[in-house]
Scaffold this motif. Structure first.
Motif, PDB file in Angstrom:
ATOM      1  N   VAL A 132       0.861  -1.185   0.000  1.00  0.00           N
ATOM      2  CA  VAL A 132       0.000   0.000   0.000  1.00  0.00           C
ATOM      3  C   VAL A 132       0.897   1.234   0.000  1.00  0.00           C
ATOM      4  CG1 VAL A 132      -1.866   1.227   1.164  1.00  0.00           C
ATOM      5  CG2 VAL A 132      -1.757  -1.285   1.280  1.00  0.00           C
ATOM      6  N   ASP A 133       0.805   2.019  -1.051  1.00  0.00           N
ATOM      7  CA  ASP A 133       1.620   3.217  -1.227  1.00  0.00           C
ATOM      8  C   ASP A 133       0.818   4.429  -0.767  1.00  0.00           C
ATOM      9  OD1 ASP A 133       2.914   5.505  -2.275  1.00  0.00           O
ATOM     10  OD2 ASP A 133       3.753   4.374  -3.952  1.00  0.00           O
ATOM     11  N   GLU A 134       1.288   5.079   0.299  1.00  0.00           N
ATOM     12  CA  GLU A 134       0.575   6.220   0.882  1.00  0.00           C
ATOM     13  C   GLU A 134       1.362   7.527   0.719  1.00  0.00           C
ATOM     14  OE1 GLU A 134      -1.866   3.731   4.338  1.00  0.00           O
ATOM     15  OE2 GLU A 134      -0.229   5.074   4.935  1.00  0.00           O
ATOM     16  N   ALA A 135       2.021   7.696  -0.431  1.00  0.00           N
ATOM     17  CA  ALA A 135       2.892   8.846  -0.641  1.00  0.00           C
ATOM     18  C   ALA A 135       2.173  10.186  -0.521  1.00  0.00           C
ATOM     19  CB  ALA A 135       3.573   8.738  -2.008  1.00  0.00           C
ATOM     20  N   TYR A 136       0.859  10.208  -0.763  1.00  0.00           N
ATOM     21  CA  TYR A 136       0.122  11.478  -0.778  1.00  0.00           C
ATOM     22  C   TYR A 136      -0.978  11.515   0.288  1.00  0.00           C
ATOM     23  CZ  TYR A 136       2.521  11.671  -5.225  1.00  0.00           C
ATOM     24  OH  TYR A 136       3.495  11.650  -6.192  1.00  0.00           O
ATOM     25  N   LEU A 137      -0.902  10.634   1.272  1.00  0.00           N
ATOM     26  CA  LEU A 137      -2.003  10.500   2.221  1.00  0.00           C
ATOM     27  C   LEU A 137      -2.178  11.735   3.093  1.00  0.00           C
ATOM     28  CD1 LEU A 137      -4.179   8.517   3.132  1.00  0.00           C
ATOM     29  CD2 LEU A 137      -2.610   7.698   4.892  1.00  0.00           C
ATOM     30  N   GLY A 138      -1.111  12.481   3.341  1.00  0.00           N
ATOM     31  CA  GLY A 138      -1.240  13.672   4.176  1.00  0.00           C
ATOM     32  C   GLY A 138      -2.237  14.670   3.633  1.00  0.00           C
ATOM     33  N   TYR A 139      -2.417  14.683   2.316  1.00  0.00           N
ATOM     34  CA  TYR A 139      -3.383  15.599   1.720  1.00  0.00           C
ATOM     35  C   TYR A 139      -4.818  15.182   2.046  1.00  0.00           C
ATOM     36  CZ  TYR A 139       0.404  17.674  -0.975  1.00  0.00           C
ATOM     37  OH  TYR A 139       1.549  18.327  -1.342  1.00  0.00           O
ATOM     38  N   VAL A 140      -5.003  13.959   2.533  1.00  0.00           N
ATOM     39  CA  VAL A 140      -6.330  13.482   2.936  1.00  0.00           C
ATOM     40  C   VAL A 140      -6.438  13.523   4.453  1.00  0.00           C
ATOM     41  CG1 VAL A 140      -7.961  11.552   2.833  1.00  0.00           C
ATOM     42  CG2 VAL A 140      -6.444  12.018   0.888  1.00  0.00           C
ATOM     43  N   ASP A 141      -5.731  12.599   5.103  1.00  0.00           N
ATOM     44  CA  ASP A 141      -5.739  12.523   6.572  1.00  0.00           C
ATOM     45  C   ASP A 141      -4.799  11.397   6.974  1.00  0.00           C
ATOM     46  OD1 ASP A 141      -6.229  12.262   9.270  1.00  0.00           O
ATOM     47  OD2 ASP A 141      -8.407  12.361   9.112  1.00  0.00           O
ATOM     48  N   MET A 142      -3.769  11.696   7.740  1.00  0.00           N
ATOM     49  CA  MET A 142      -2.826  10.651   8.131  1.00  0.00           C
ATOM     50  C   MET A 142      -3.478   9.582   9.000  1.00  0.00           C
ATOM     51  SD  MET A 142      -0.103  11.169   6.481  1.00  0.00           S
ATOM     52  CE  MET A 142       0.824   9.847   7.235  1.00  0.00           C
ATOM     53  N   ASP A 143      -4.626   9.888   9.588  1.00  0.00           N
ATOM     54  CA  ASP A 143      -5.345   8.865  10.349  1.00  0.00           C
ATOM     55  C   ASP A 143      -5.917   7.777   9.442  1.00  0.00           C
ATOM     56  OD1 ASP A 143      -4.797  10.108  12.739  1.00  0.00           O
ATOM     57  OD2 ASP A 143      -6.698  11.221  12.807  1.00  0.00           O
ATOM     58  N   SER A 170      -4.165   6.090   7.435  1.00  0.00           N
ATOM     59  CA  SER A 170      -3.062   5.180   7.118  1.00  0.00           C
ATOM     60  C   SER A 170      -3.351   3.756   7.575  1.00  0.00           C
ATOM     61  CB  SER A 170      -1.777   5.666   7.787  1.00  0.00           C
ATOM     62  OG  SER A 170      -0.726   4.752   7.553  1.00  0.00           O
ATOM     63  N   LEU A 171      -2.829   2.802   6.800  1.00  0.00           N
ATOM     64  CA  LEU A 171      -2.911   1.388   7.181  1.00  0.00           C
ATOM     65  C   LEU A 171      -1.610   0.918   7.830  1.00  0.00           C
ATOM     66  CD1 LEU A 171      -4.781  -0.311   4.184  1.00  0.00           C
ATOM     67  CD2 LEU A 171      -5.688   0.370   6.404  1.00  0.00           C
ATOM     68  N   ALA A 172      -0.794   1.861   8.293  1.00  0.00           N
ATOM     69  CA  ALA A 172       0.473   1.478   8.913  1.00  0.00           C
ATOM     70  C   ALA A 172       0.248   0.578  10.128  1.00  0.00           C
ATOM     71  CB  ALA A 172       1.249   2.726   9.317  1.00  0.00           C
ATOM     72  N   GLY A 173      -0.799   0.853  10.899  1.00  0.00           N
ATOM     73  CA  GLY A 173      -1.072   0.009  12.061  1.00  0.00           C
ATOM     74  C   GLY A 173      -1.360  -1.424  11.681  1.00  0.00           C
TER      75      GLY A 173
END
Length: 592
Positions: free
Chosen positions: A391-402, A404-407
């Motif tokens: 899962v590539d989240e390179a631009y997720l900050g423009y949406v909401d870092m919450d 993220s699927l990092a957890g």
């Protein structure tokens, strides 16, 4: 050297000659059709397909016909059903046909050059497979080009055709390997007027960033950076946080000469703190491309089966198909669905596909659509145990870092989340990224990571950026306002122009069929030092008519709108308009 051998798409005037040459060759010479009093043969695809013409001065030499998949019909449909020839149903298939050369030029390089031009044009529109009808007596020529029979022949009048096919990448490699010397000689002799470069990039990947060539890759004319609007890459329009600039300016002599922490430990610790992640799950990289190459080469082999989104970020197709040689399938996102990722449909494909790896970019580049984390989590949780998810989240900050699927990646060994600090934190020049994985996966990737993977300036900048979330959240909010401003300006230029806003720092614009192609518009904008990204090579879903534009500041946006307006109005090589023909006209003689 005079470049008097010209390659171009057909003009209105060329069509008259094409119809007349068809009649001479296919009616009189070959007996495929009955001669008619008009002395011309029309075709049921006239006006919808594209003709590439070769000419020497004012003398036309030959032509070839190209039919794209978005027409949803091919000439071969007259002879074979989709059940008899299933490849006709493939979504990125182009048909090449009616390769015709004037008799006196048949012993020259005209036919191979037209075939090469067809291959380049198709590659520039995201084509991945070609189907062709080749006369049986000319079969050796087609085999030499890399096309292979599919086991079907068709007969039209007195002529028998072999049905041939080939992958675009394989044909390009075969052509380059076999005809390299001839192509280099022709490159110097040909007046190449097609809206695609004569040769592909050396690495075969269509990266962005052509704008830096305008600035000067030798770094001798860096003042040009103030003249060029670089909207072909998704670098941030805003500067890095004040703390980043302070960290880099504090002692530049020491920063330049000092080796960084071996494993970027400080950067990983700061990332772990900022995102509440265990440090053992993090792996550093010099940008996301570094992590993609390193991980995929370790995990995948030519026998691996991979699923990519289409349209999607081109680096993934490049690594899996051209570097590793995996078996790659594509999950088609559809314009009529607003490019939305249908997780139910994707779940069904993954469940039955036996994939080793599925790649999801979220928000997706280039479509700019975001899939809610809850939907992706459910999809991944229900997927087969053997399938790994990237899962590539390179631009997720423009949406909401919450979002993220990092957890999930920390606890599920099937999931890896990759994120870059380049675009969201205005650090593209620093090349700093990380991935999040279950600790055992993370440890294995770190063992295969060379020491000092991230430079000291990049580590200092990234740590300072992560310590100032308030600054970046404000920049991301302003990005949305600038994007809407840019979208309004572009939409007002022509009611037929379709502007689609992303959720991040770019938007896409699809041009009307009566206007320039995406490649032509991009080239026209460069005359104003405005650089945009032609999305055509990424996917045939864009039909050669969509550009991606990165958001800039207000002044940059205004320059882009102005350049776009001028590019829409610029003179361009004439293309034959669609000329409706009656059923009786078709009956008077059509080529097969």
């Amino acid at each position: 050297m005079t470049r008097d051998l010209q390659l171009r798409t057909a003009t209105v005037e060329d069509l008259e000659w094409i119809h007349e040459l068809r009649h001479r060759v296919y009616a009189h010479e070959l007996g495929q059709h009955t001669p008619n009093p008009a002395g011309k043969l029309h075709d049921g695809l006239d006006g919808d397909n594209t003709y590439v013409v070769a000419a020497r001065g004012s003398t036309r030499i030959g032509f070839v016909s190209l039919t794209p998949p978005w027409l949803r019909r091919f000439a071969l449909d007259k002879y074979l059903s989709r059940e008899e020839l299933p490849l006709l149903a493939e979504q990125d298939l182009f048909e090449v046909r009616i390769l015709t050369v004037e008799p006196r030029w048949r012993s020259t390089a005209a036919a191979p050059l037209l075939m090469y031009a067809a291959l380049r044009w198709i590659a520039s529109r995201g084509g991945r497979r070609i189907v062709a009808m080749g006369r049986t007596e000319l079969l050796p020529m087609y085999l030499a080009a890399g096309l292979q029979p599919v086991g079907r022949t068709v007969r039209s009048g007195a002529v028998t055709f072999e049905v041939l096919s080939g992958g675009v990448d394989e044909l390009a490699r075969a052509t380059t390997d076999r005809y390299r010397t001839m192509l280099e000689r022709l490159r110097a002799q040909v007046d190449w007027r097609l809206d695609v470069p004569f040769a592909p990039r050396p690495d075969g990947c269509e990266h962005g960033g052509v704008s830096f060539a305008a600035i000067g890759t030798d770094f001798n004319s860096l003042h040009r950076r103030h003249e060029v609007v670089a909207a072909d890459v998704l670098d941030a329009w805003f500067p890095p946080a004040p703390g980043v600039r302070a960290a880099l300016a504090d002692d530049p002599d020491w920063v330049a000469r000092t080796s960084p922490p071996t494993g970027a430990e400080g950067l990983l610790a700061e990332k772990a703190r900022a995102r509440a992640l265990p440090m053992g799950s993090l792996v550093p990289g010099a940008g996301s491309s570094d992590l993609i190459f390193r991980a995929f080469v370790q995990w995948l082999t030519p026998q691996s089966r991979v699923l990519l989104l289409d349209p999607g970020y081109g680096e993934y197709a490049h690594v899996t198909e051209k570097v590793i040689g995996c078996r790659v399938d594509r999950f088609r996102l559809r314009r009529e669905d607003g490019w939305r990722l249908d997780t139910g449909r994707l779940s069904a494909v993954v469940t039955h596909g036996r994939y080793d790896l599925v790649v999801v970019v979220n928000p997706n580049n280039p479509t700019g659509r975001h899939t809610p984390a809850v939907d992706l989590r459910s999809l991944i949780t229900a997927s087969p145990a053997r399938t790994r998810w990237w899962v590539d989240e390179a631009y997720l900050g423009y949406v909401d870092m919450d979002e993220s699927l990092a957890g999930l990646a920390v606890t599920d060994p099937r999931v890896v989340v990759c994120s870059s600090l380049s675009k969201m934190y205005a650090l593209s020049g620093m090349r700093a990224a990380y991935l999040v994985a279950e600790p055992d996966t993370g440890a294995e990737l770190r063992r295969r990571t060379p020491p000092w993977p991230v430079s000291l300036p990049a580590q200092l900048a990234a740590v300072a950026a992560l310590r100032d979330p308030t600054y970046y959240e404000g920049c991301w909010r302003r990005t949305h306002a600038l994007r809407r401003q840019l979208a309004d300006g572009l939409a007002g230029l022509d009611e037929a122009v379709v502007v689609e806003e992303a959720v991040a720092n770019w938007l896409t614009v699809t041009l009307p069929s009566h206007g320039p192609s995406a490649a032509q518009l991009v080239e026209n904008c460069r005359r104003s030092n405005v650089y945009l990204r032609d999305l055509s090579p990424l996917s045939c879903a864009y039909q050669g008519r969509t550009v991606r534009i990165a958001v800039r500041d207000a002044a940059g946006n205004a320059r882009m709108v102005s350049a776009f307006r001028d590019a829409l109005d610029a003179p361009r090589p004439g293309r034959a308009p669609i000329v409706p023909m009656s059923r009786s006209t078709y009956a008077s003689g059509t080529t097969g």
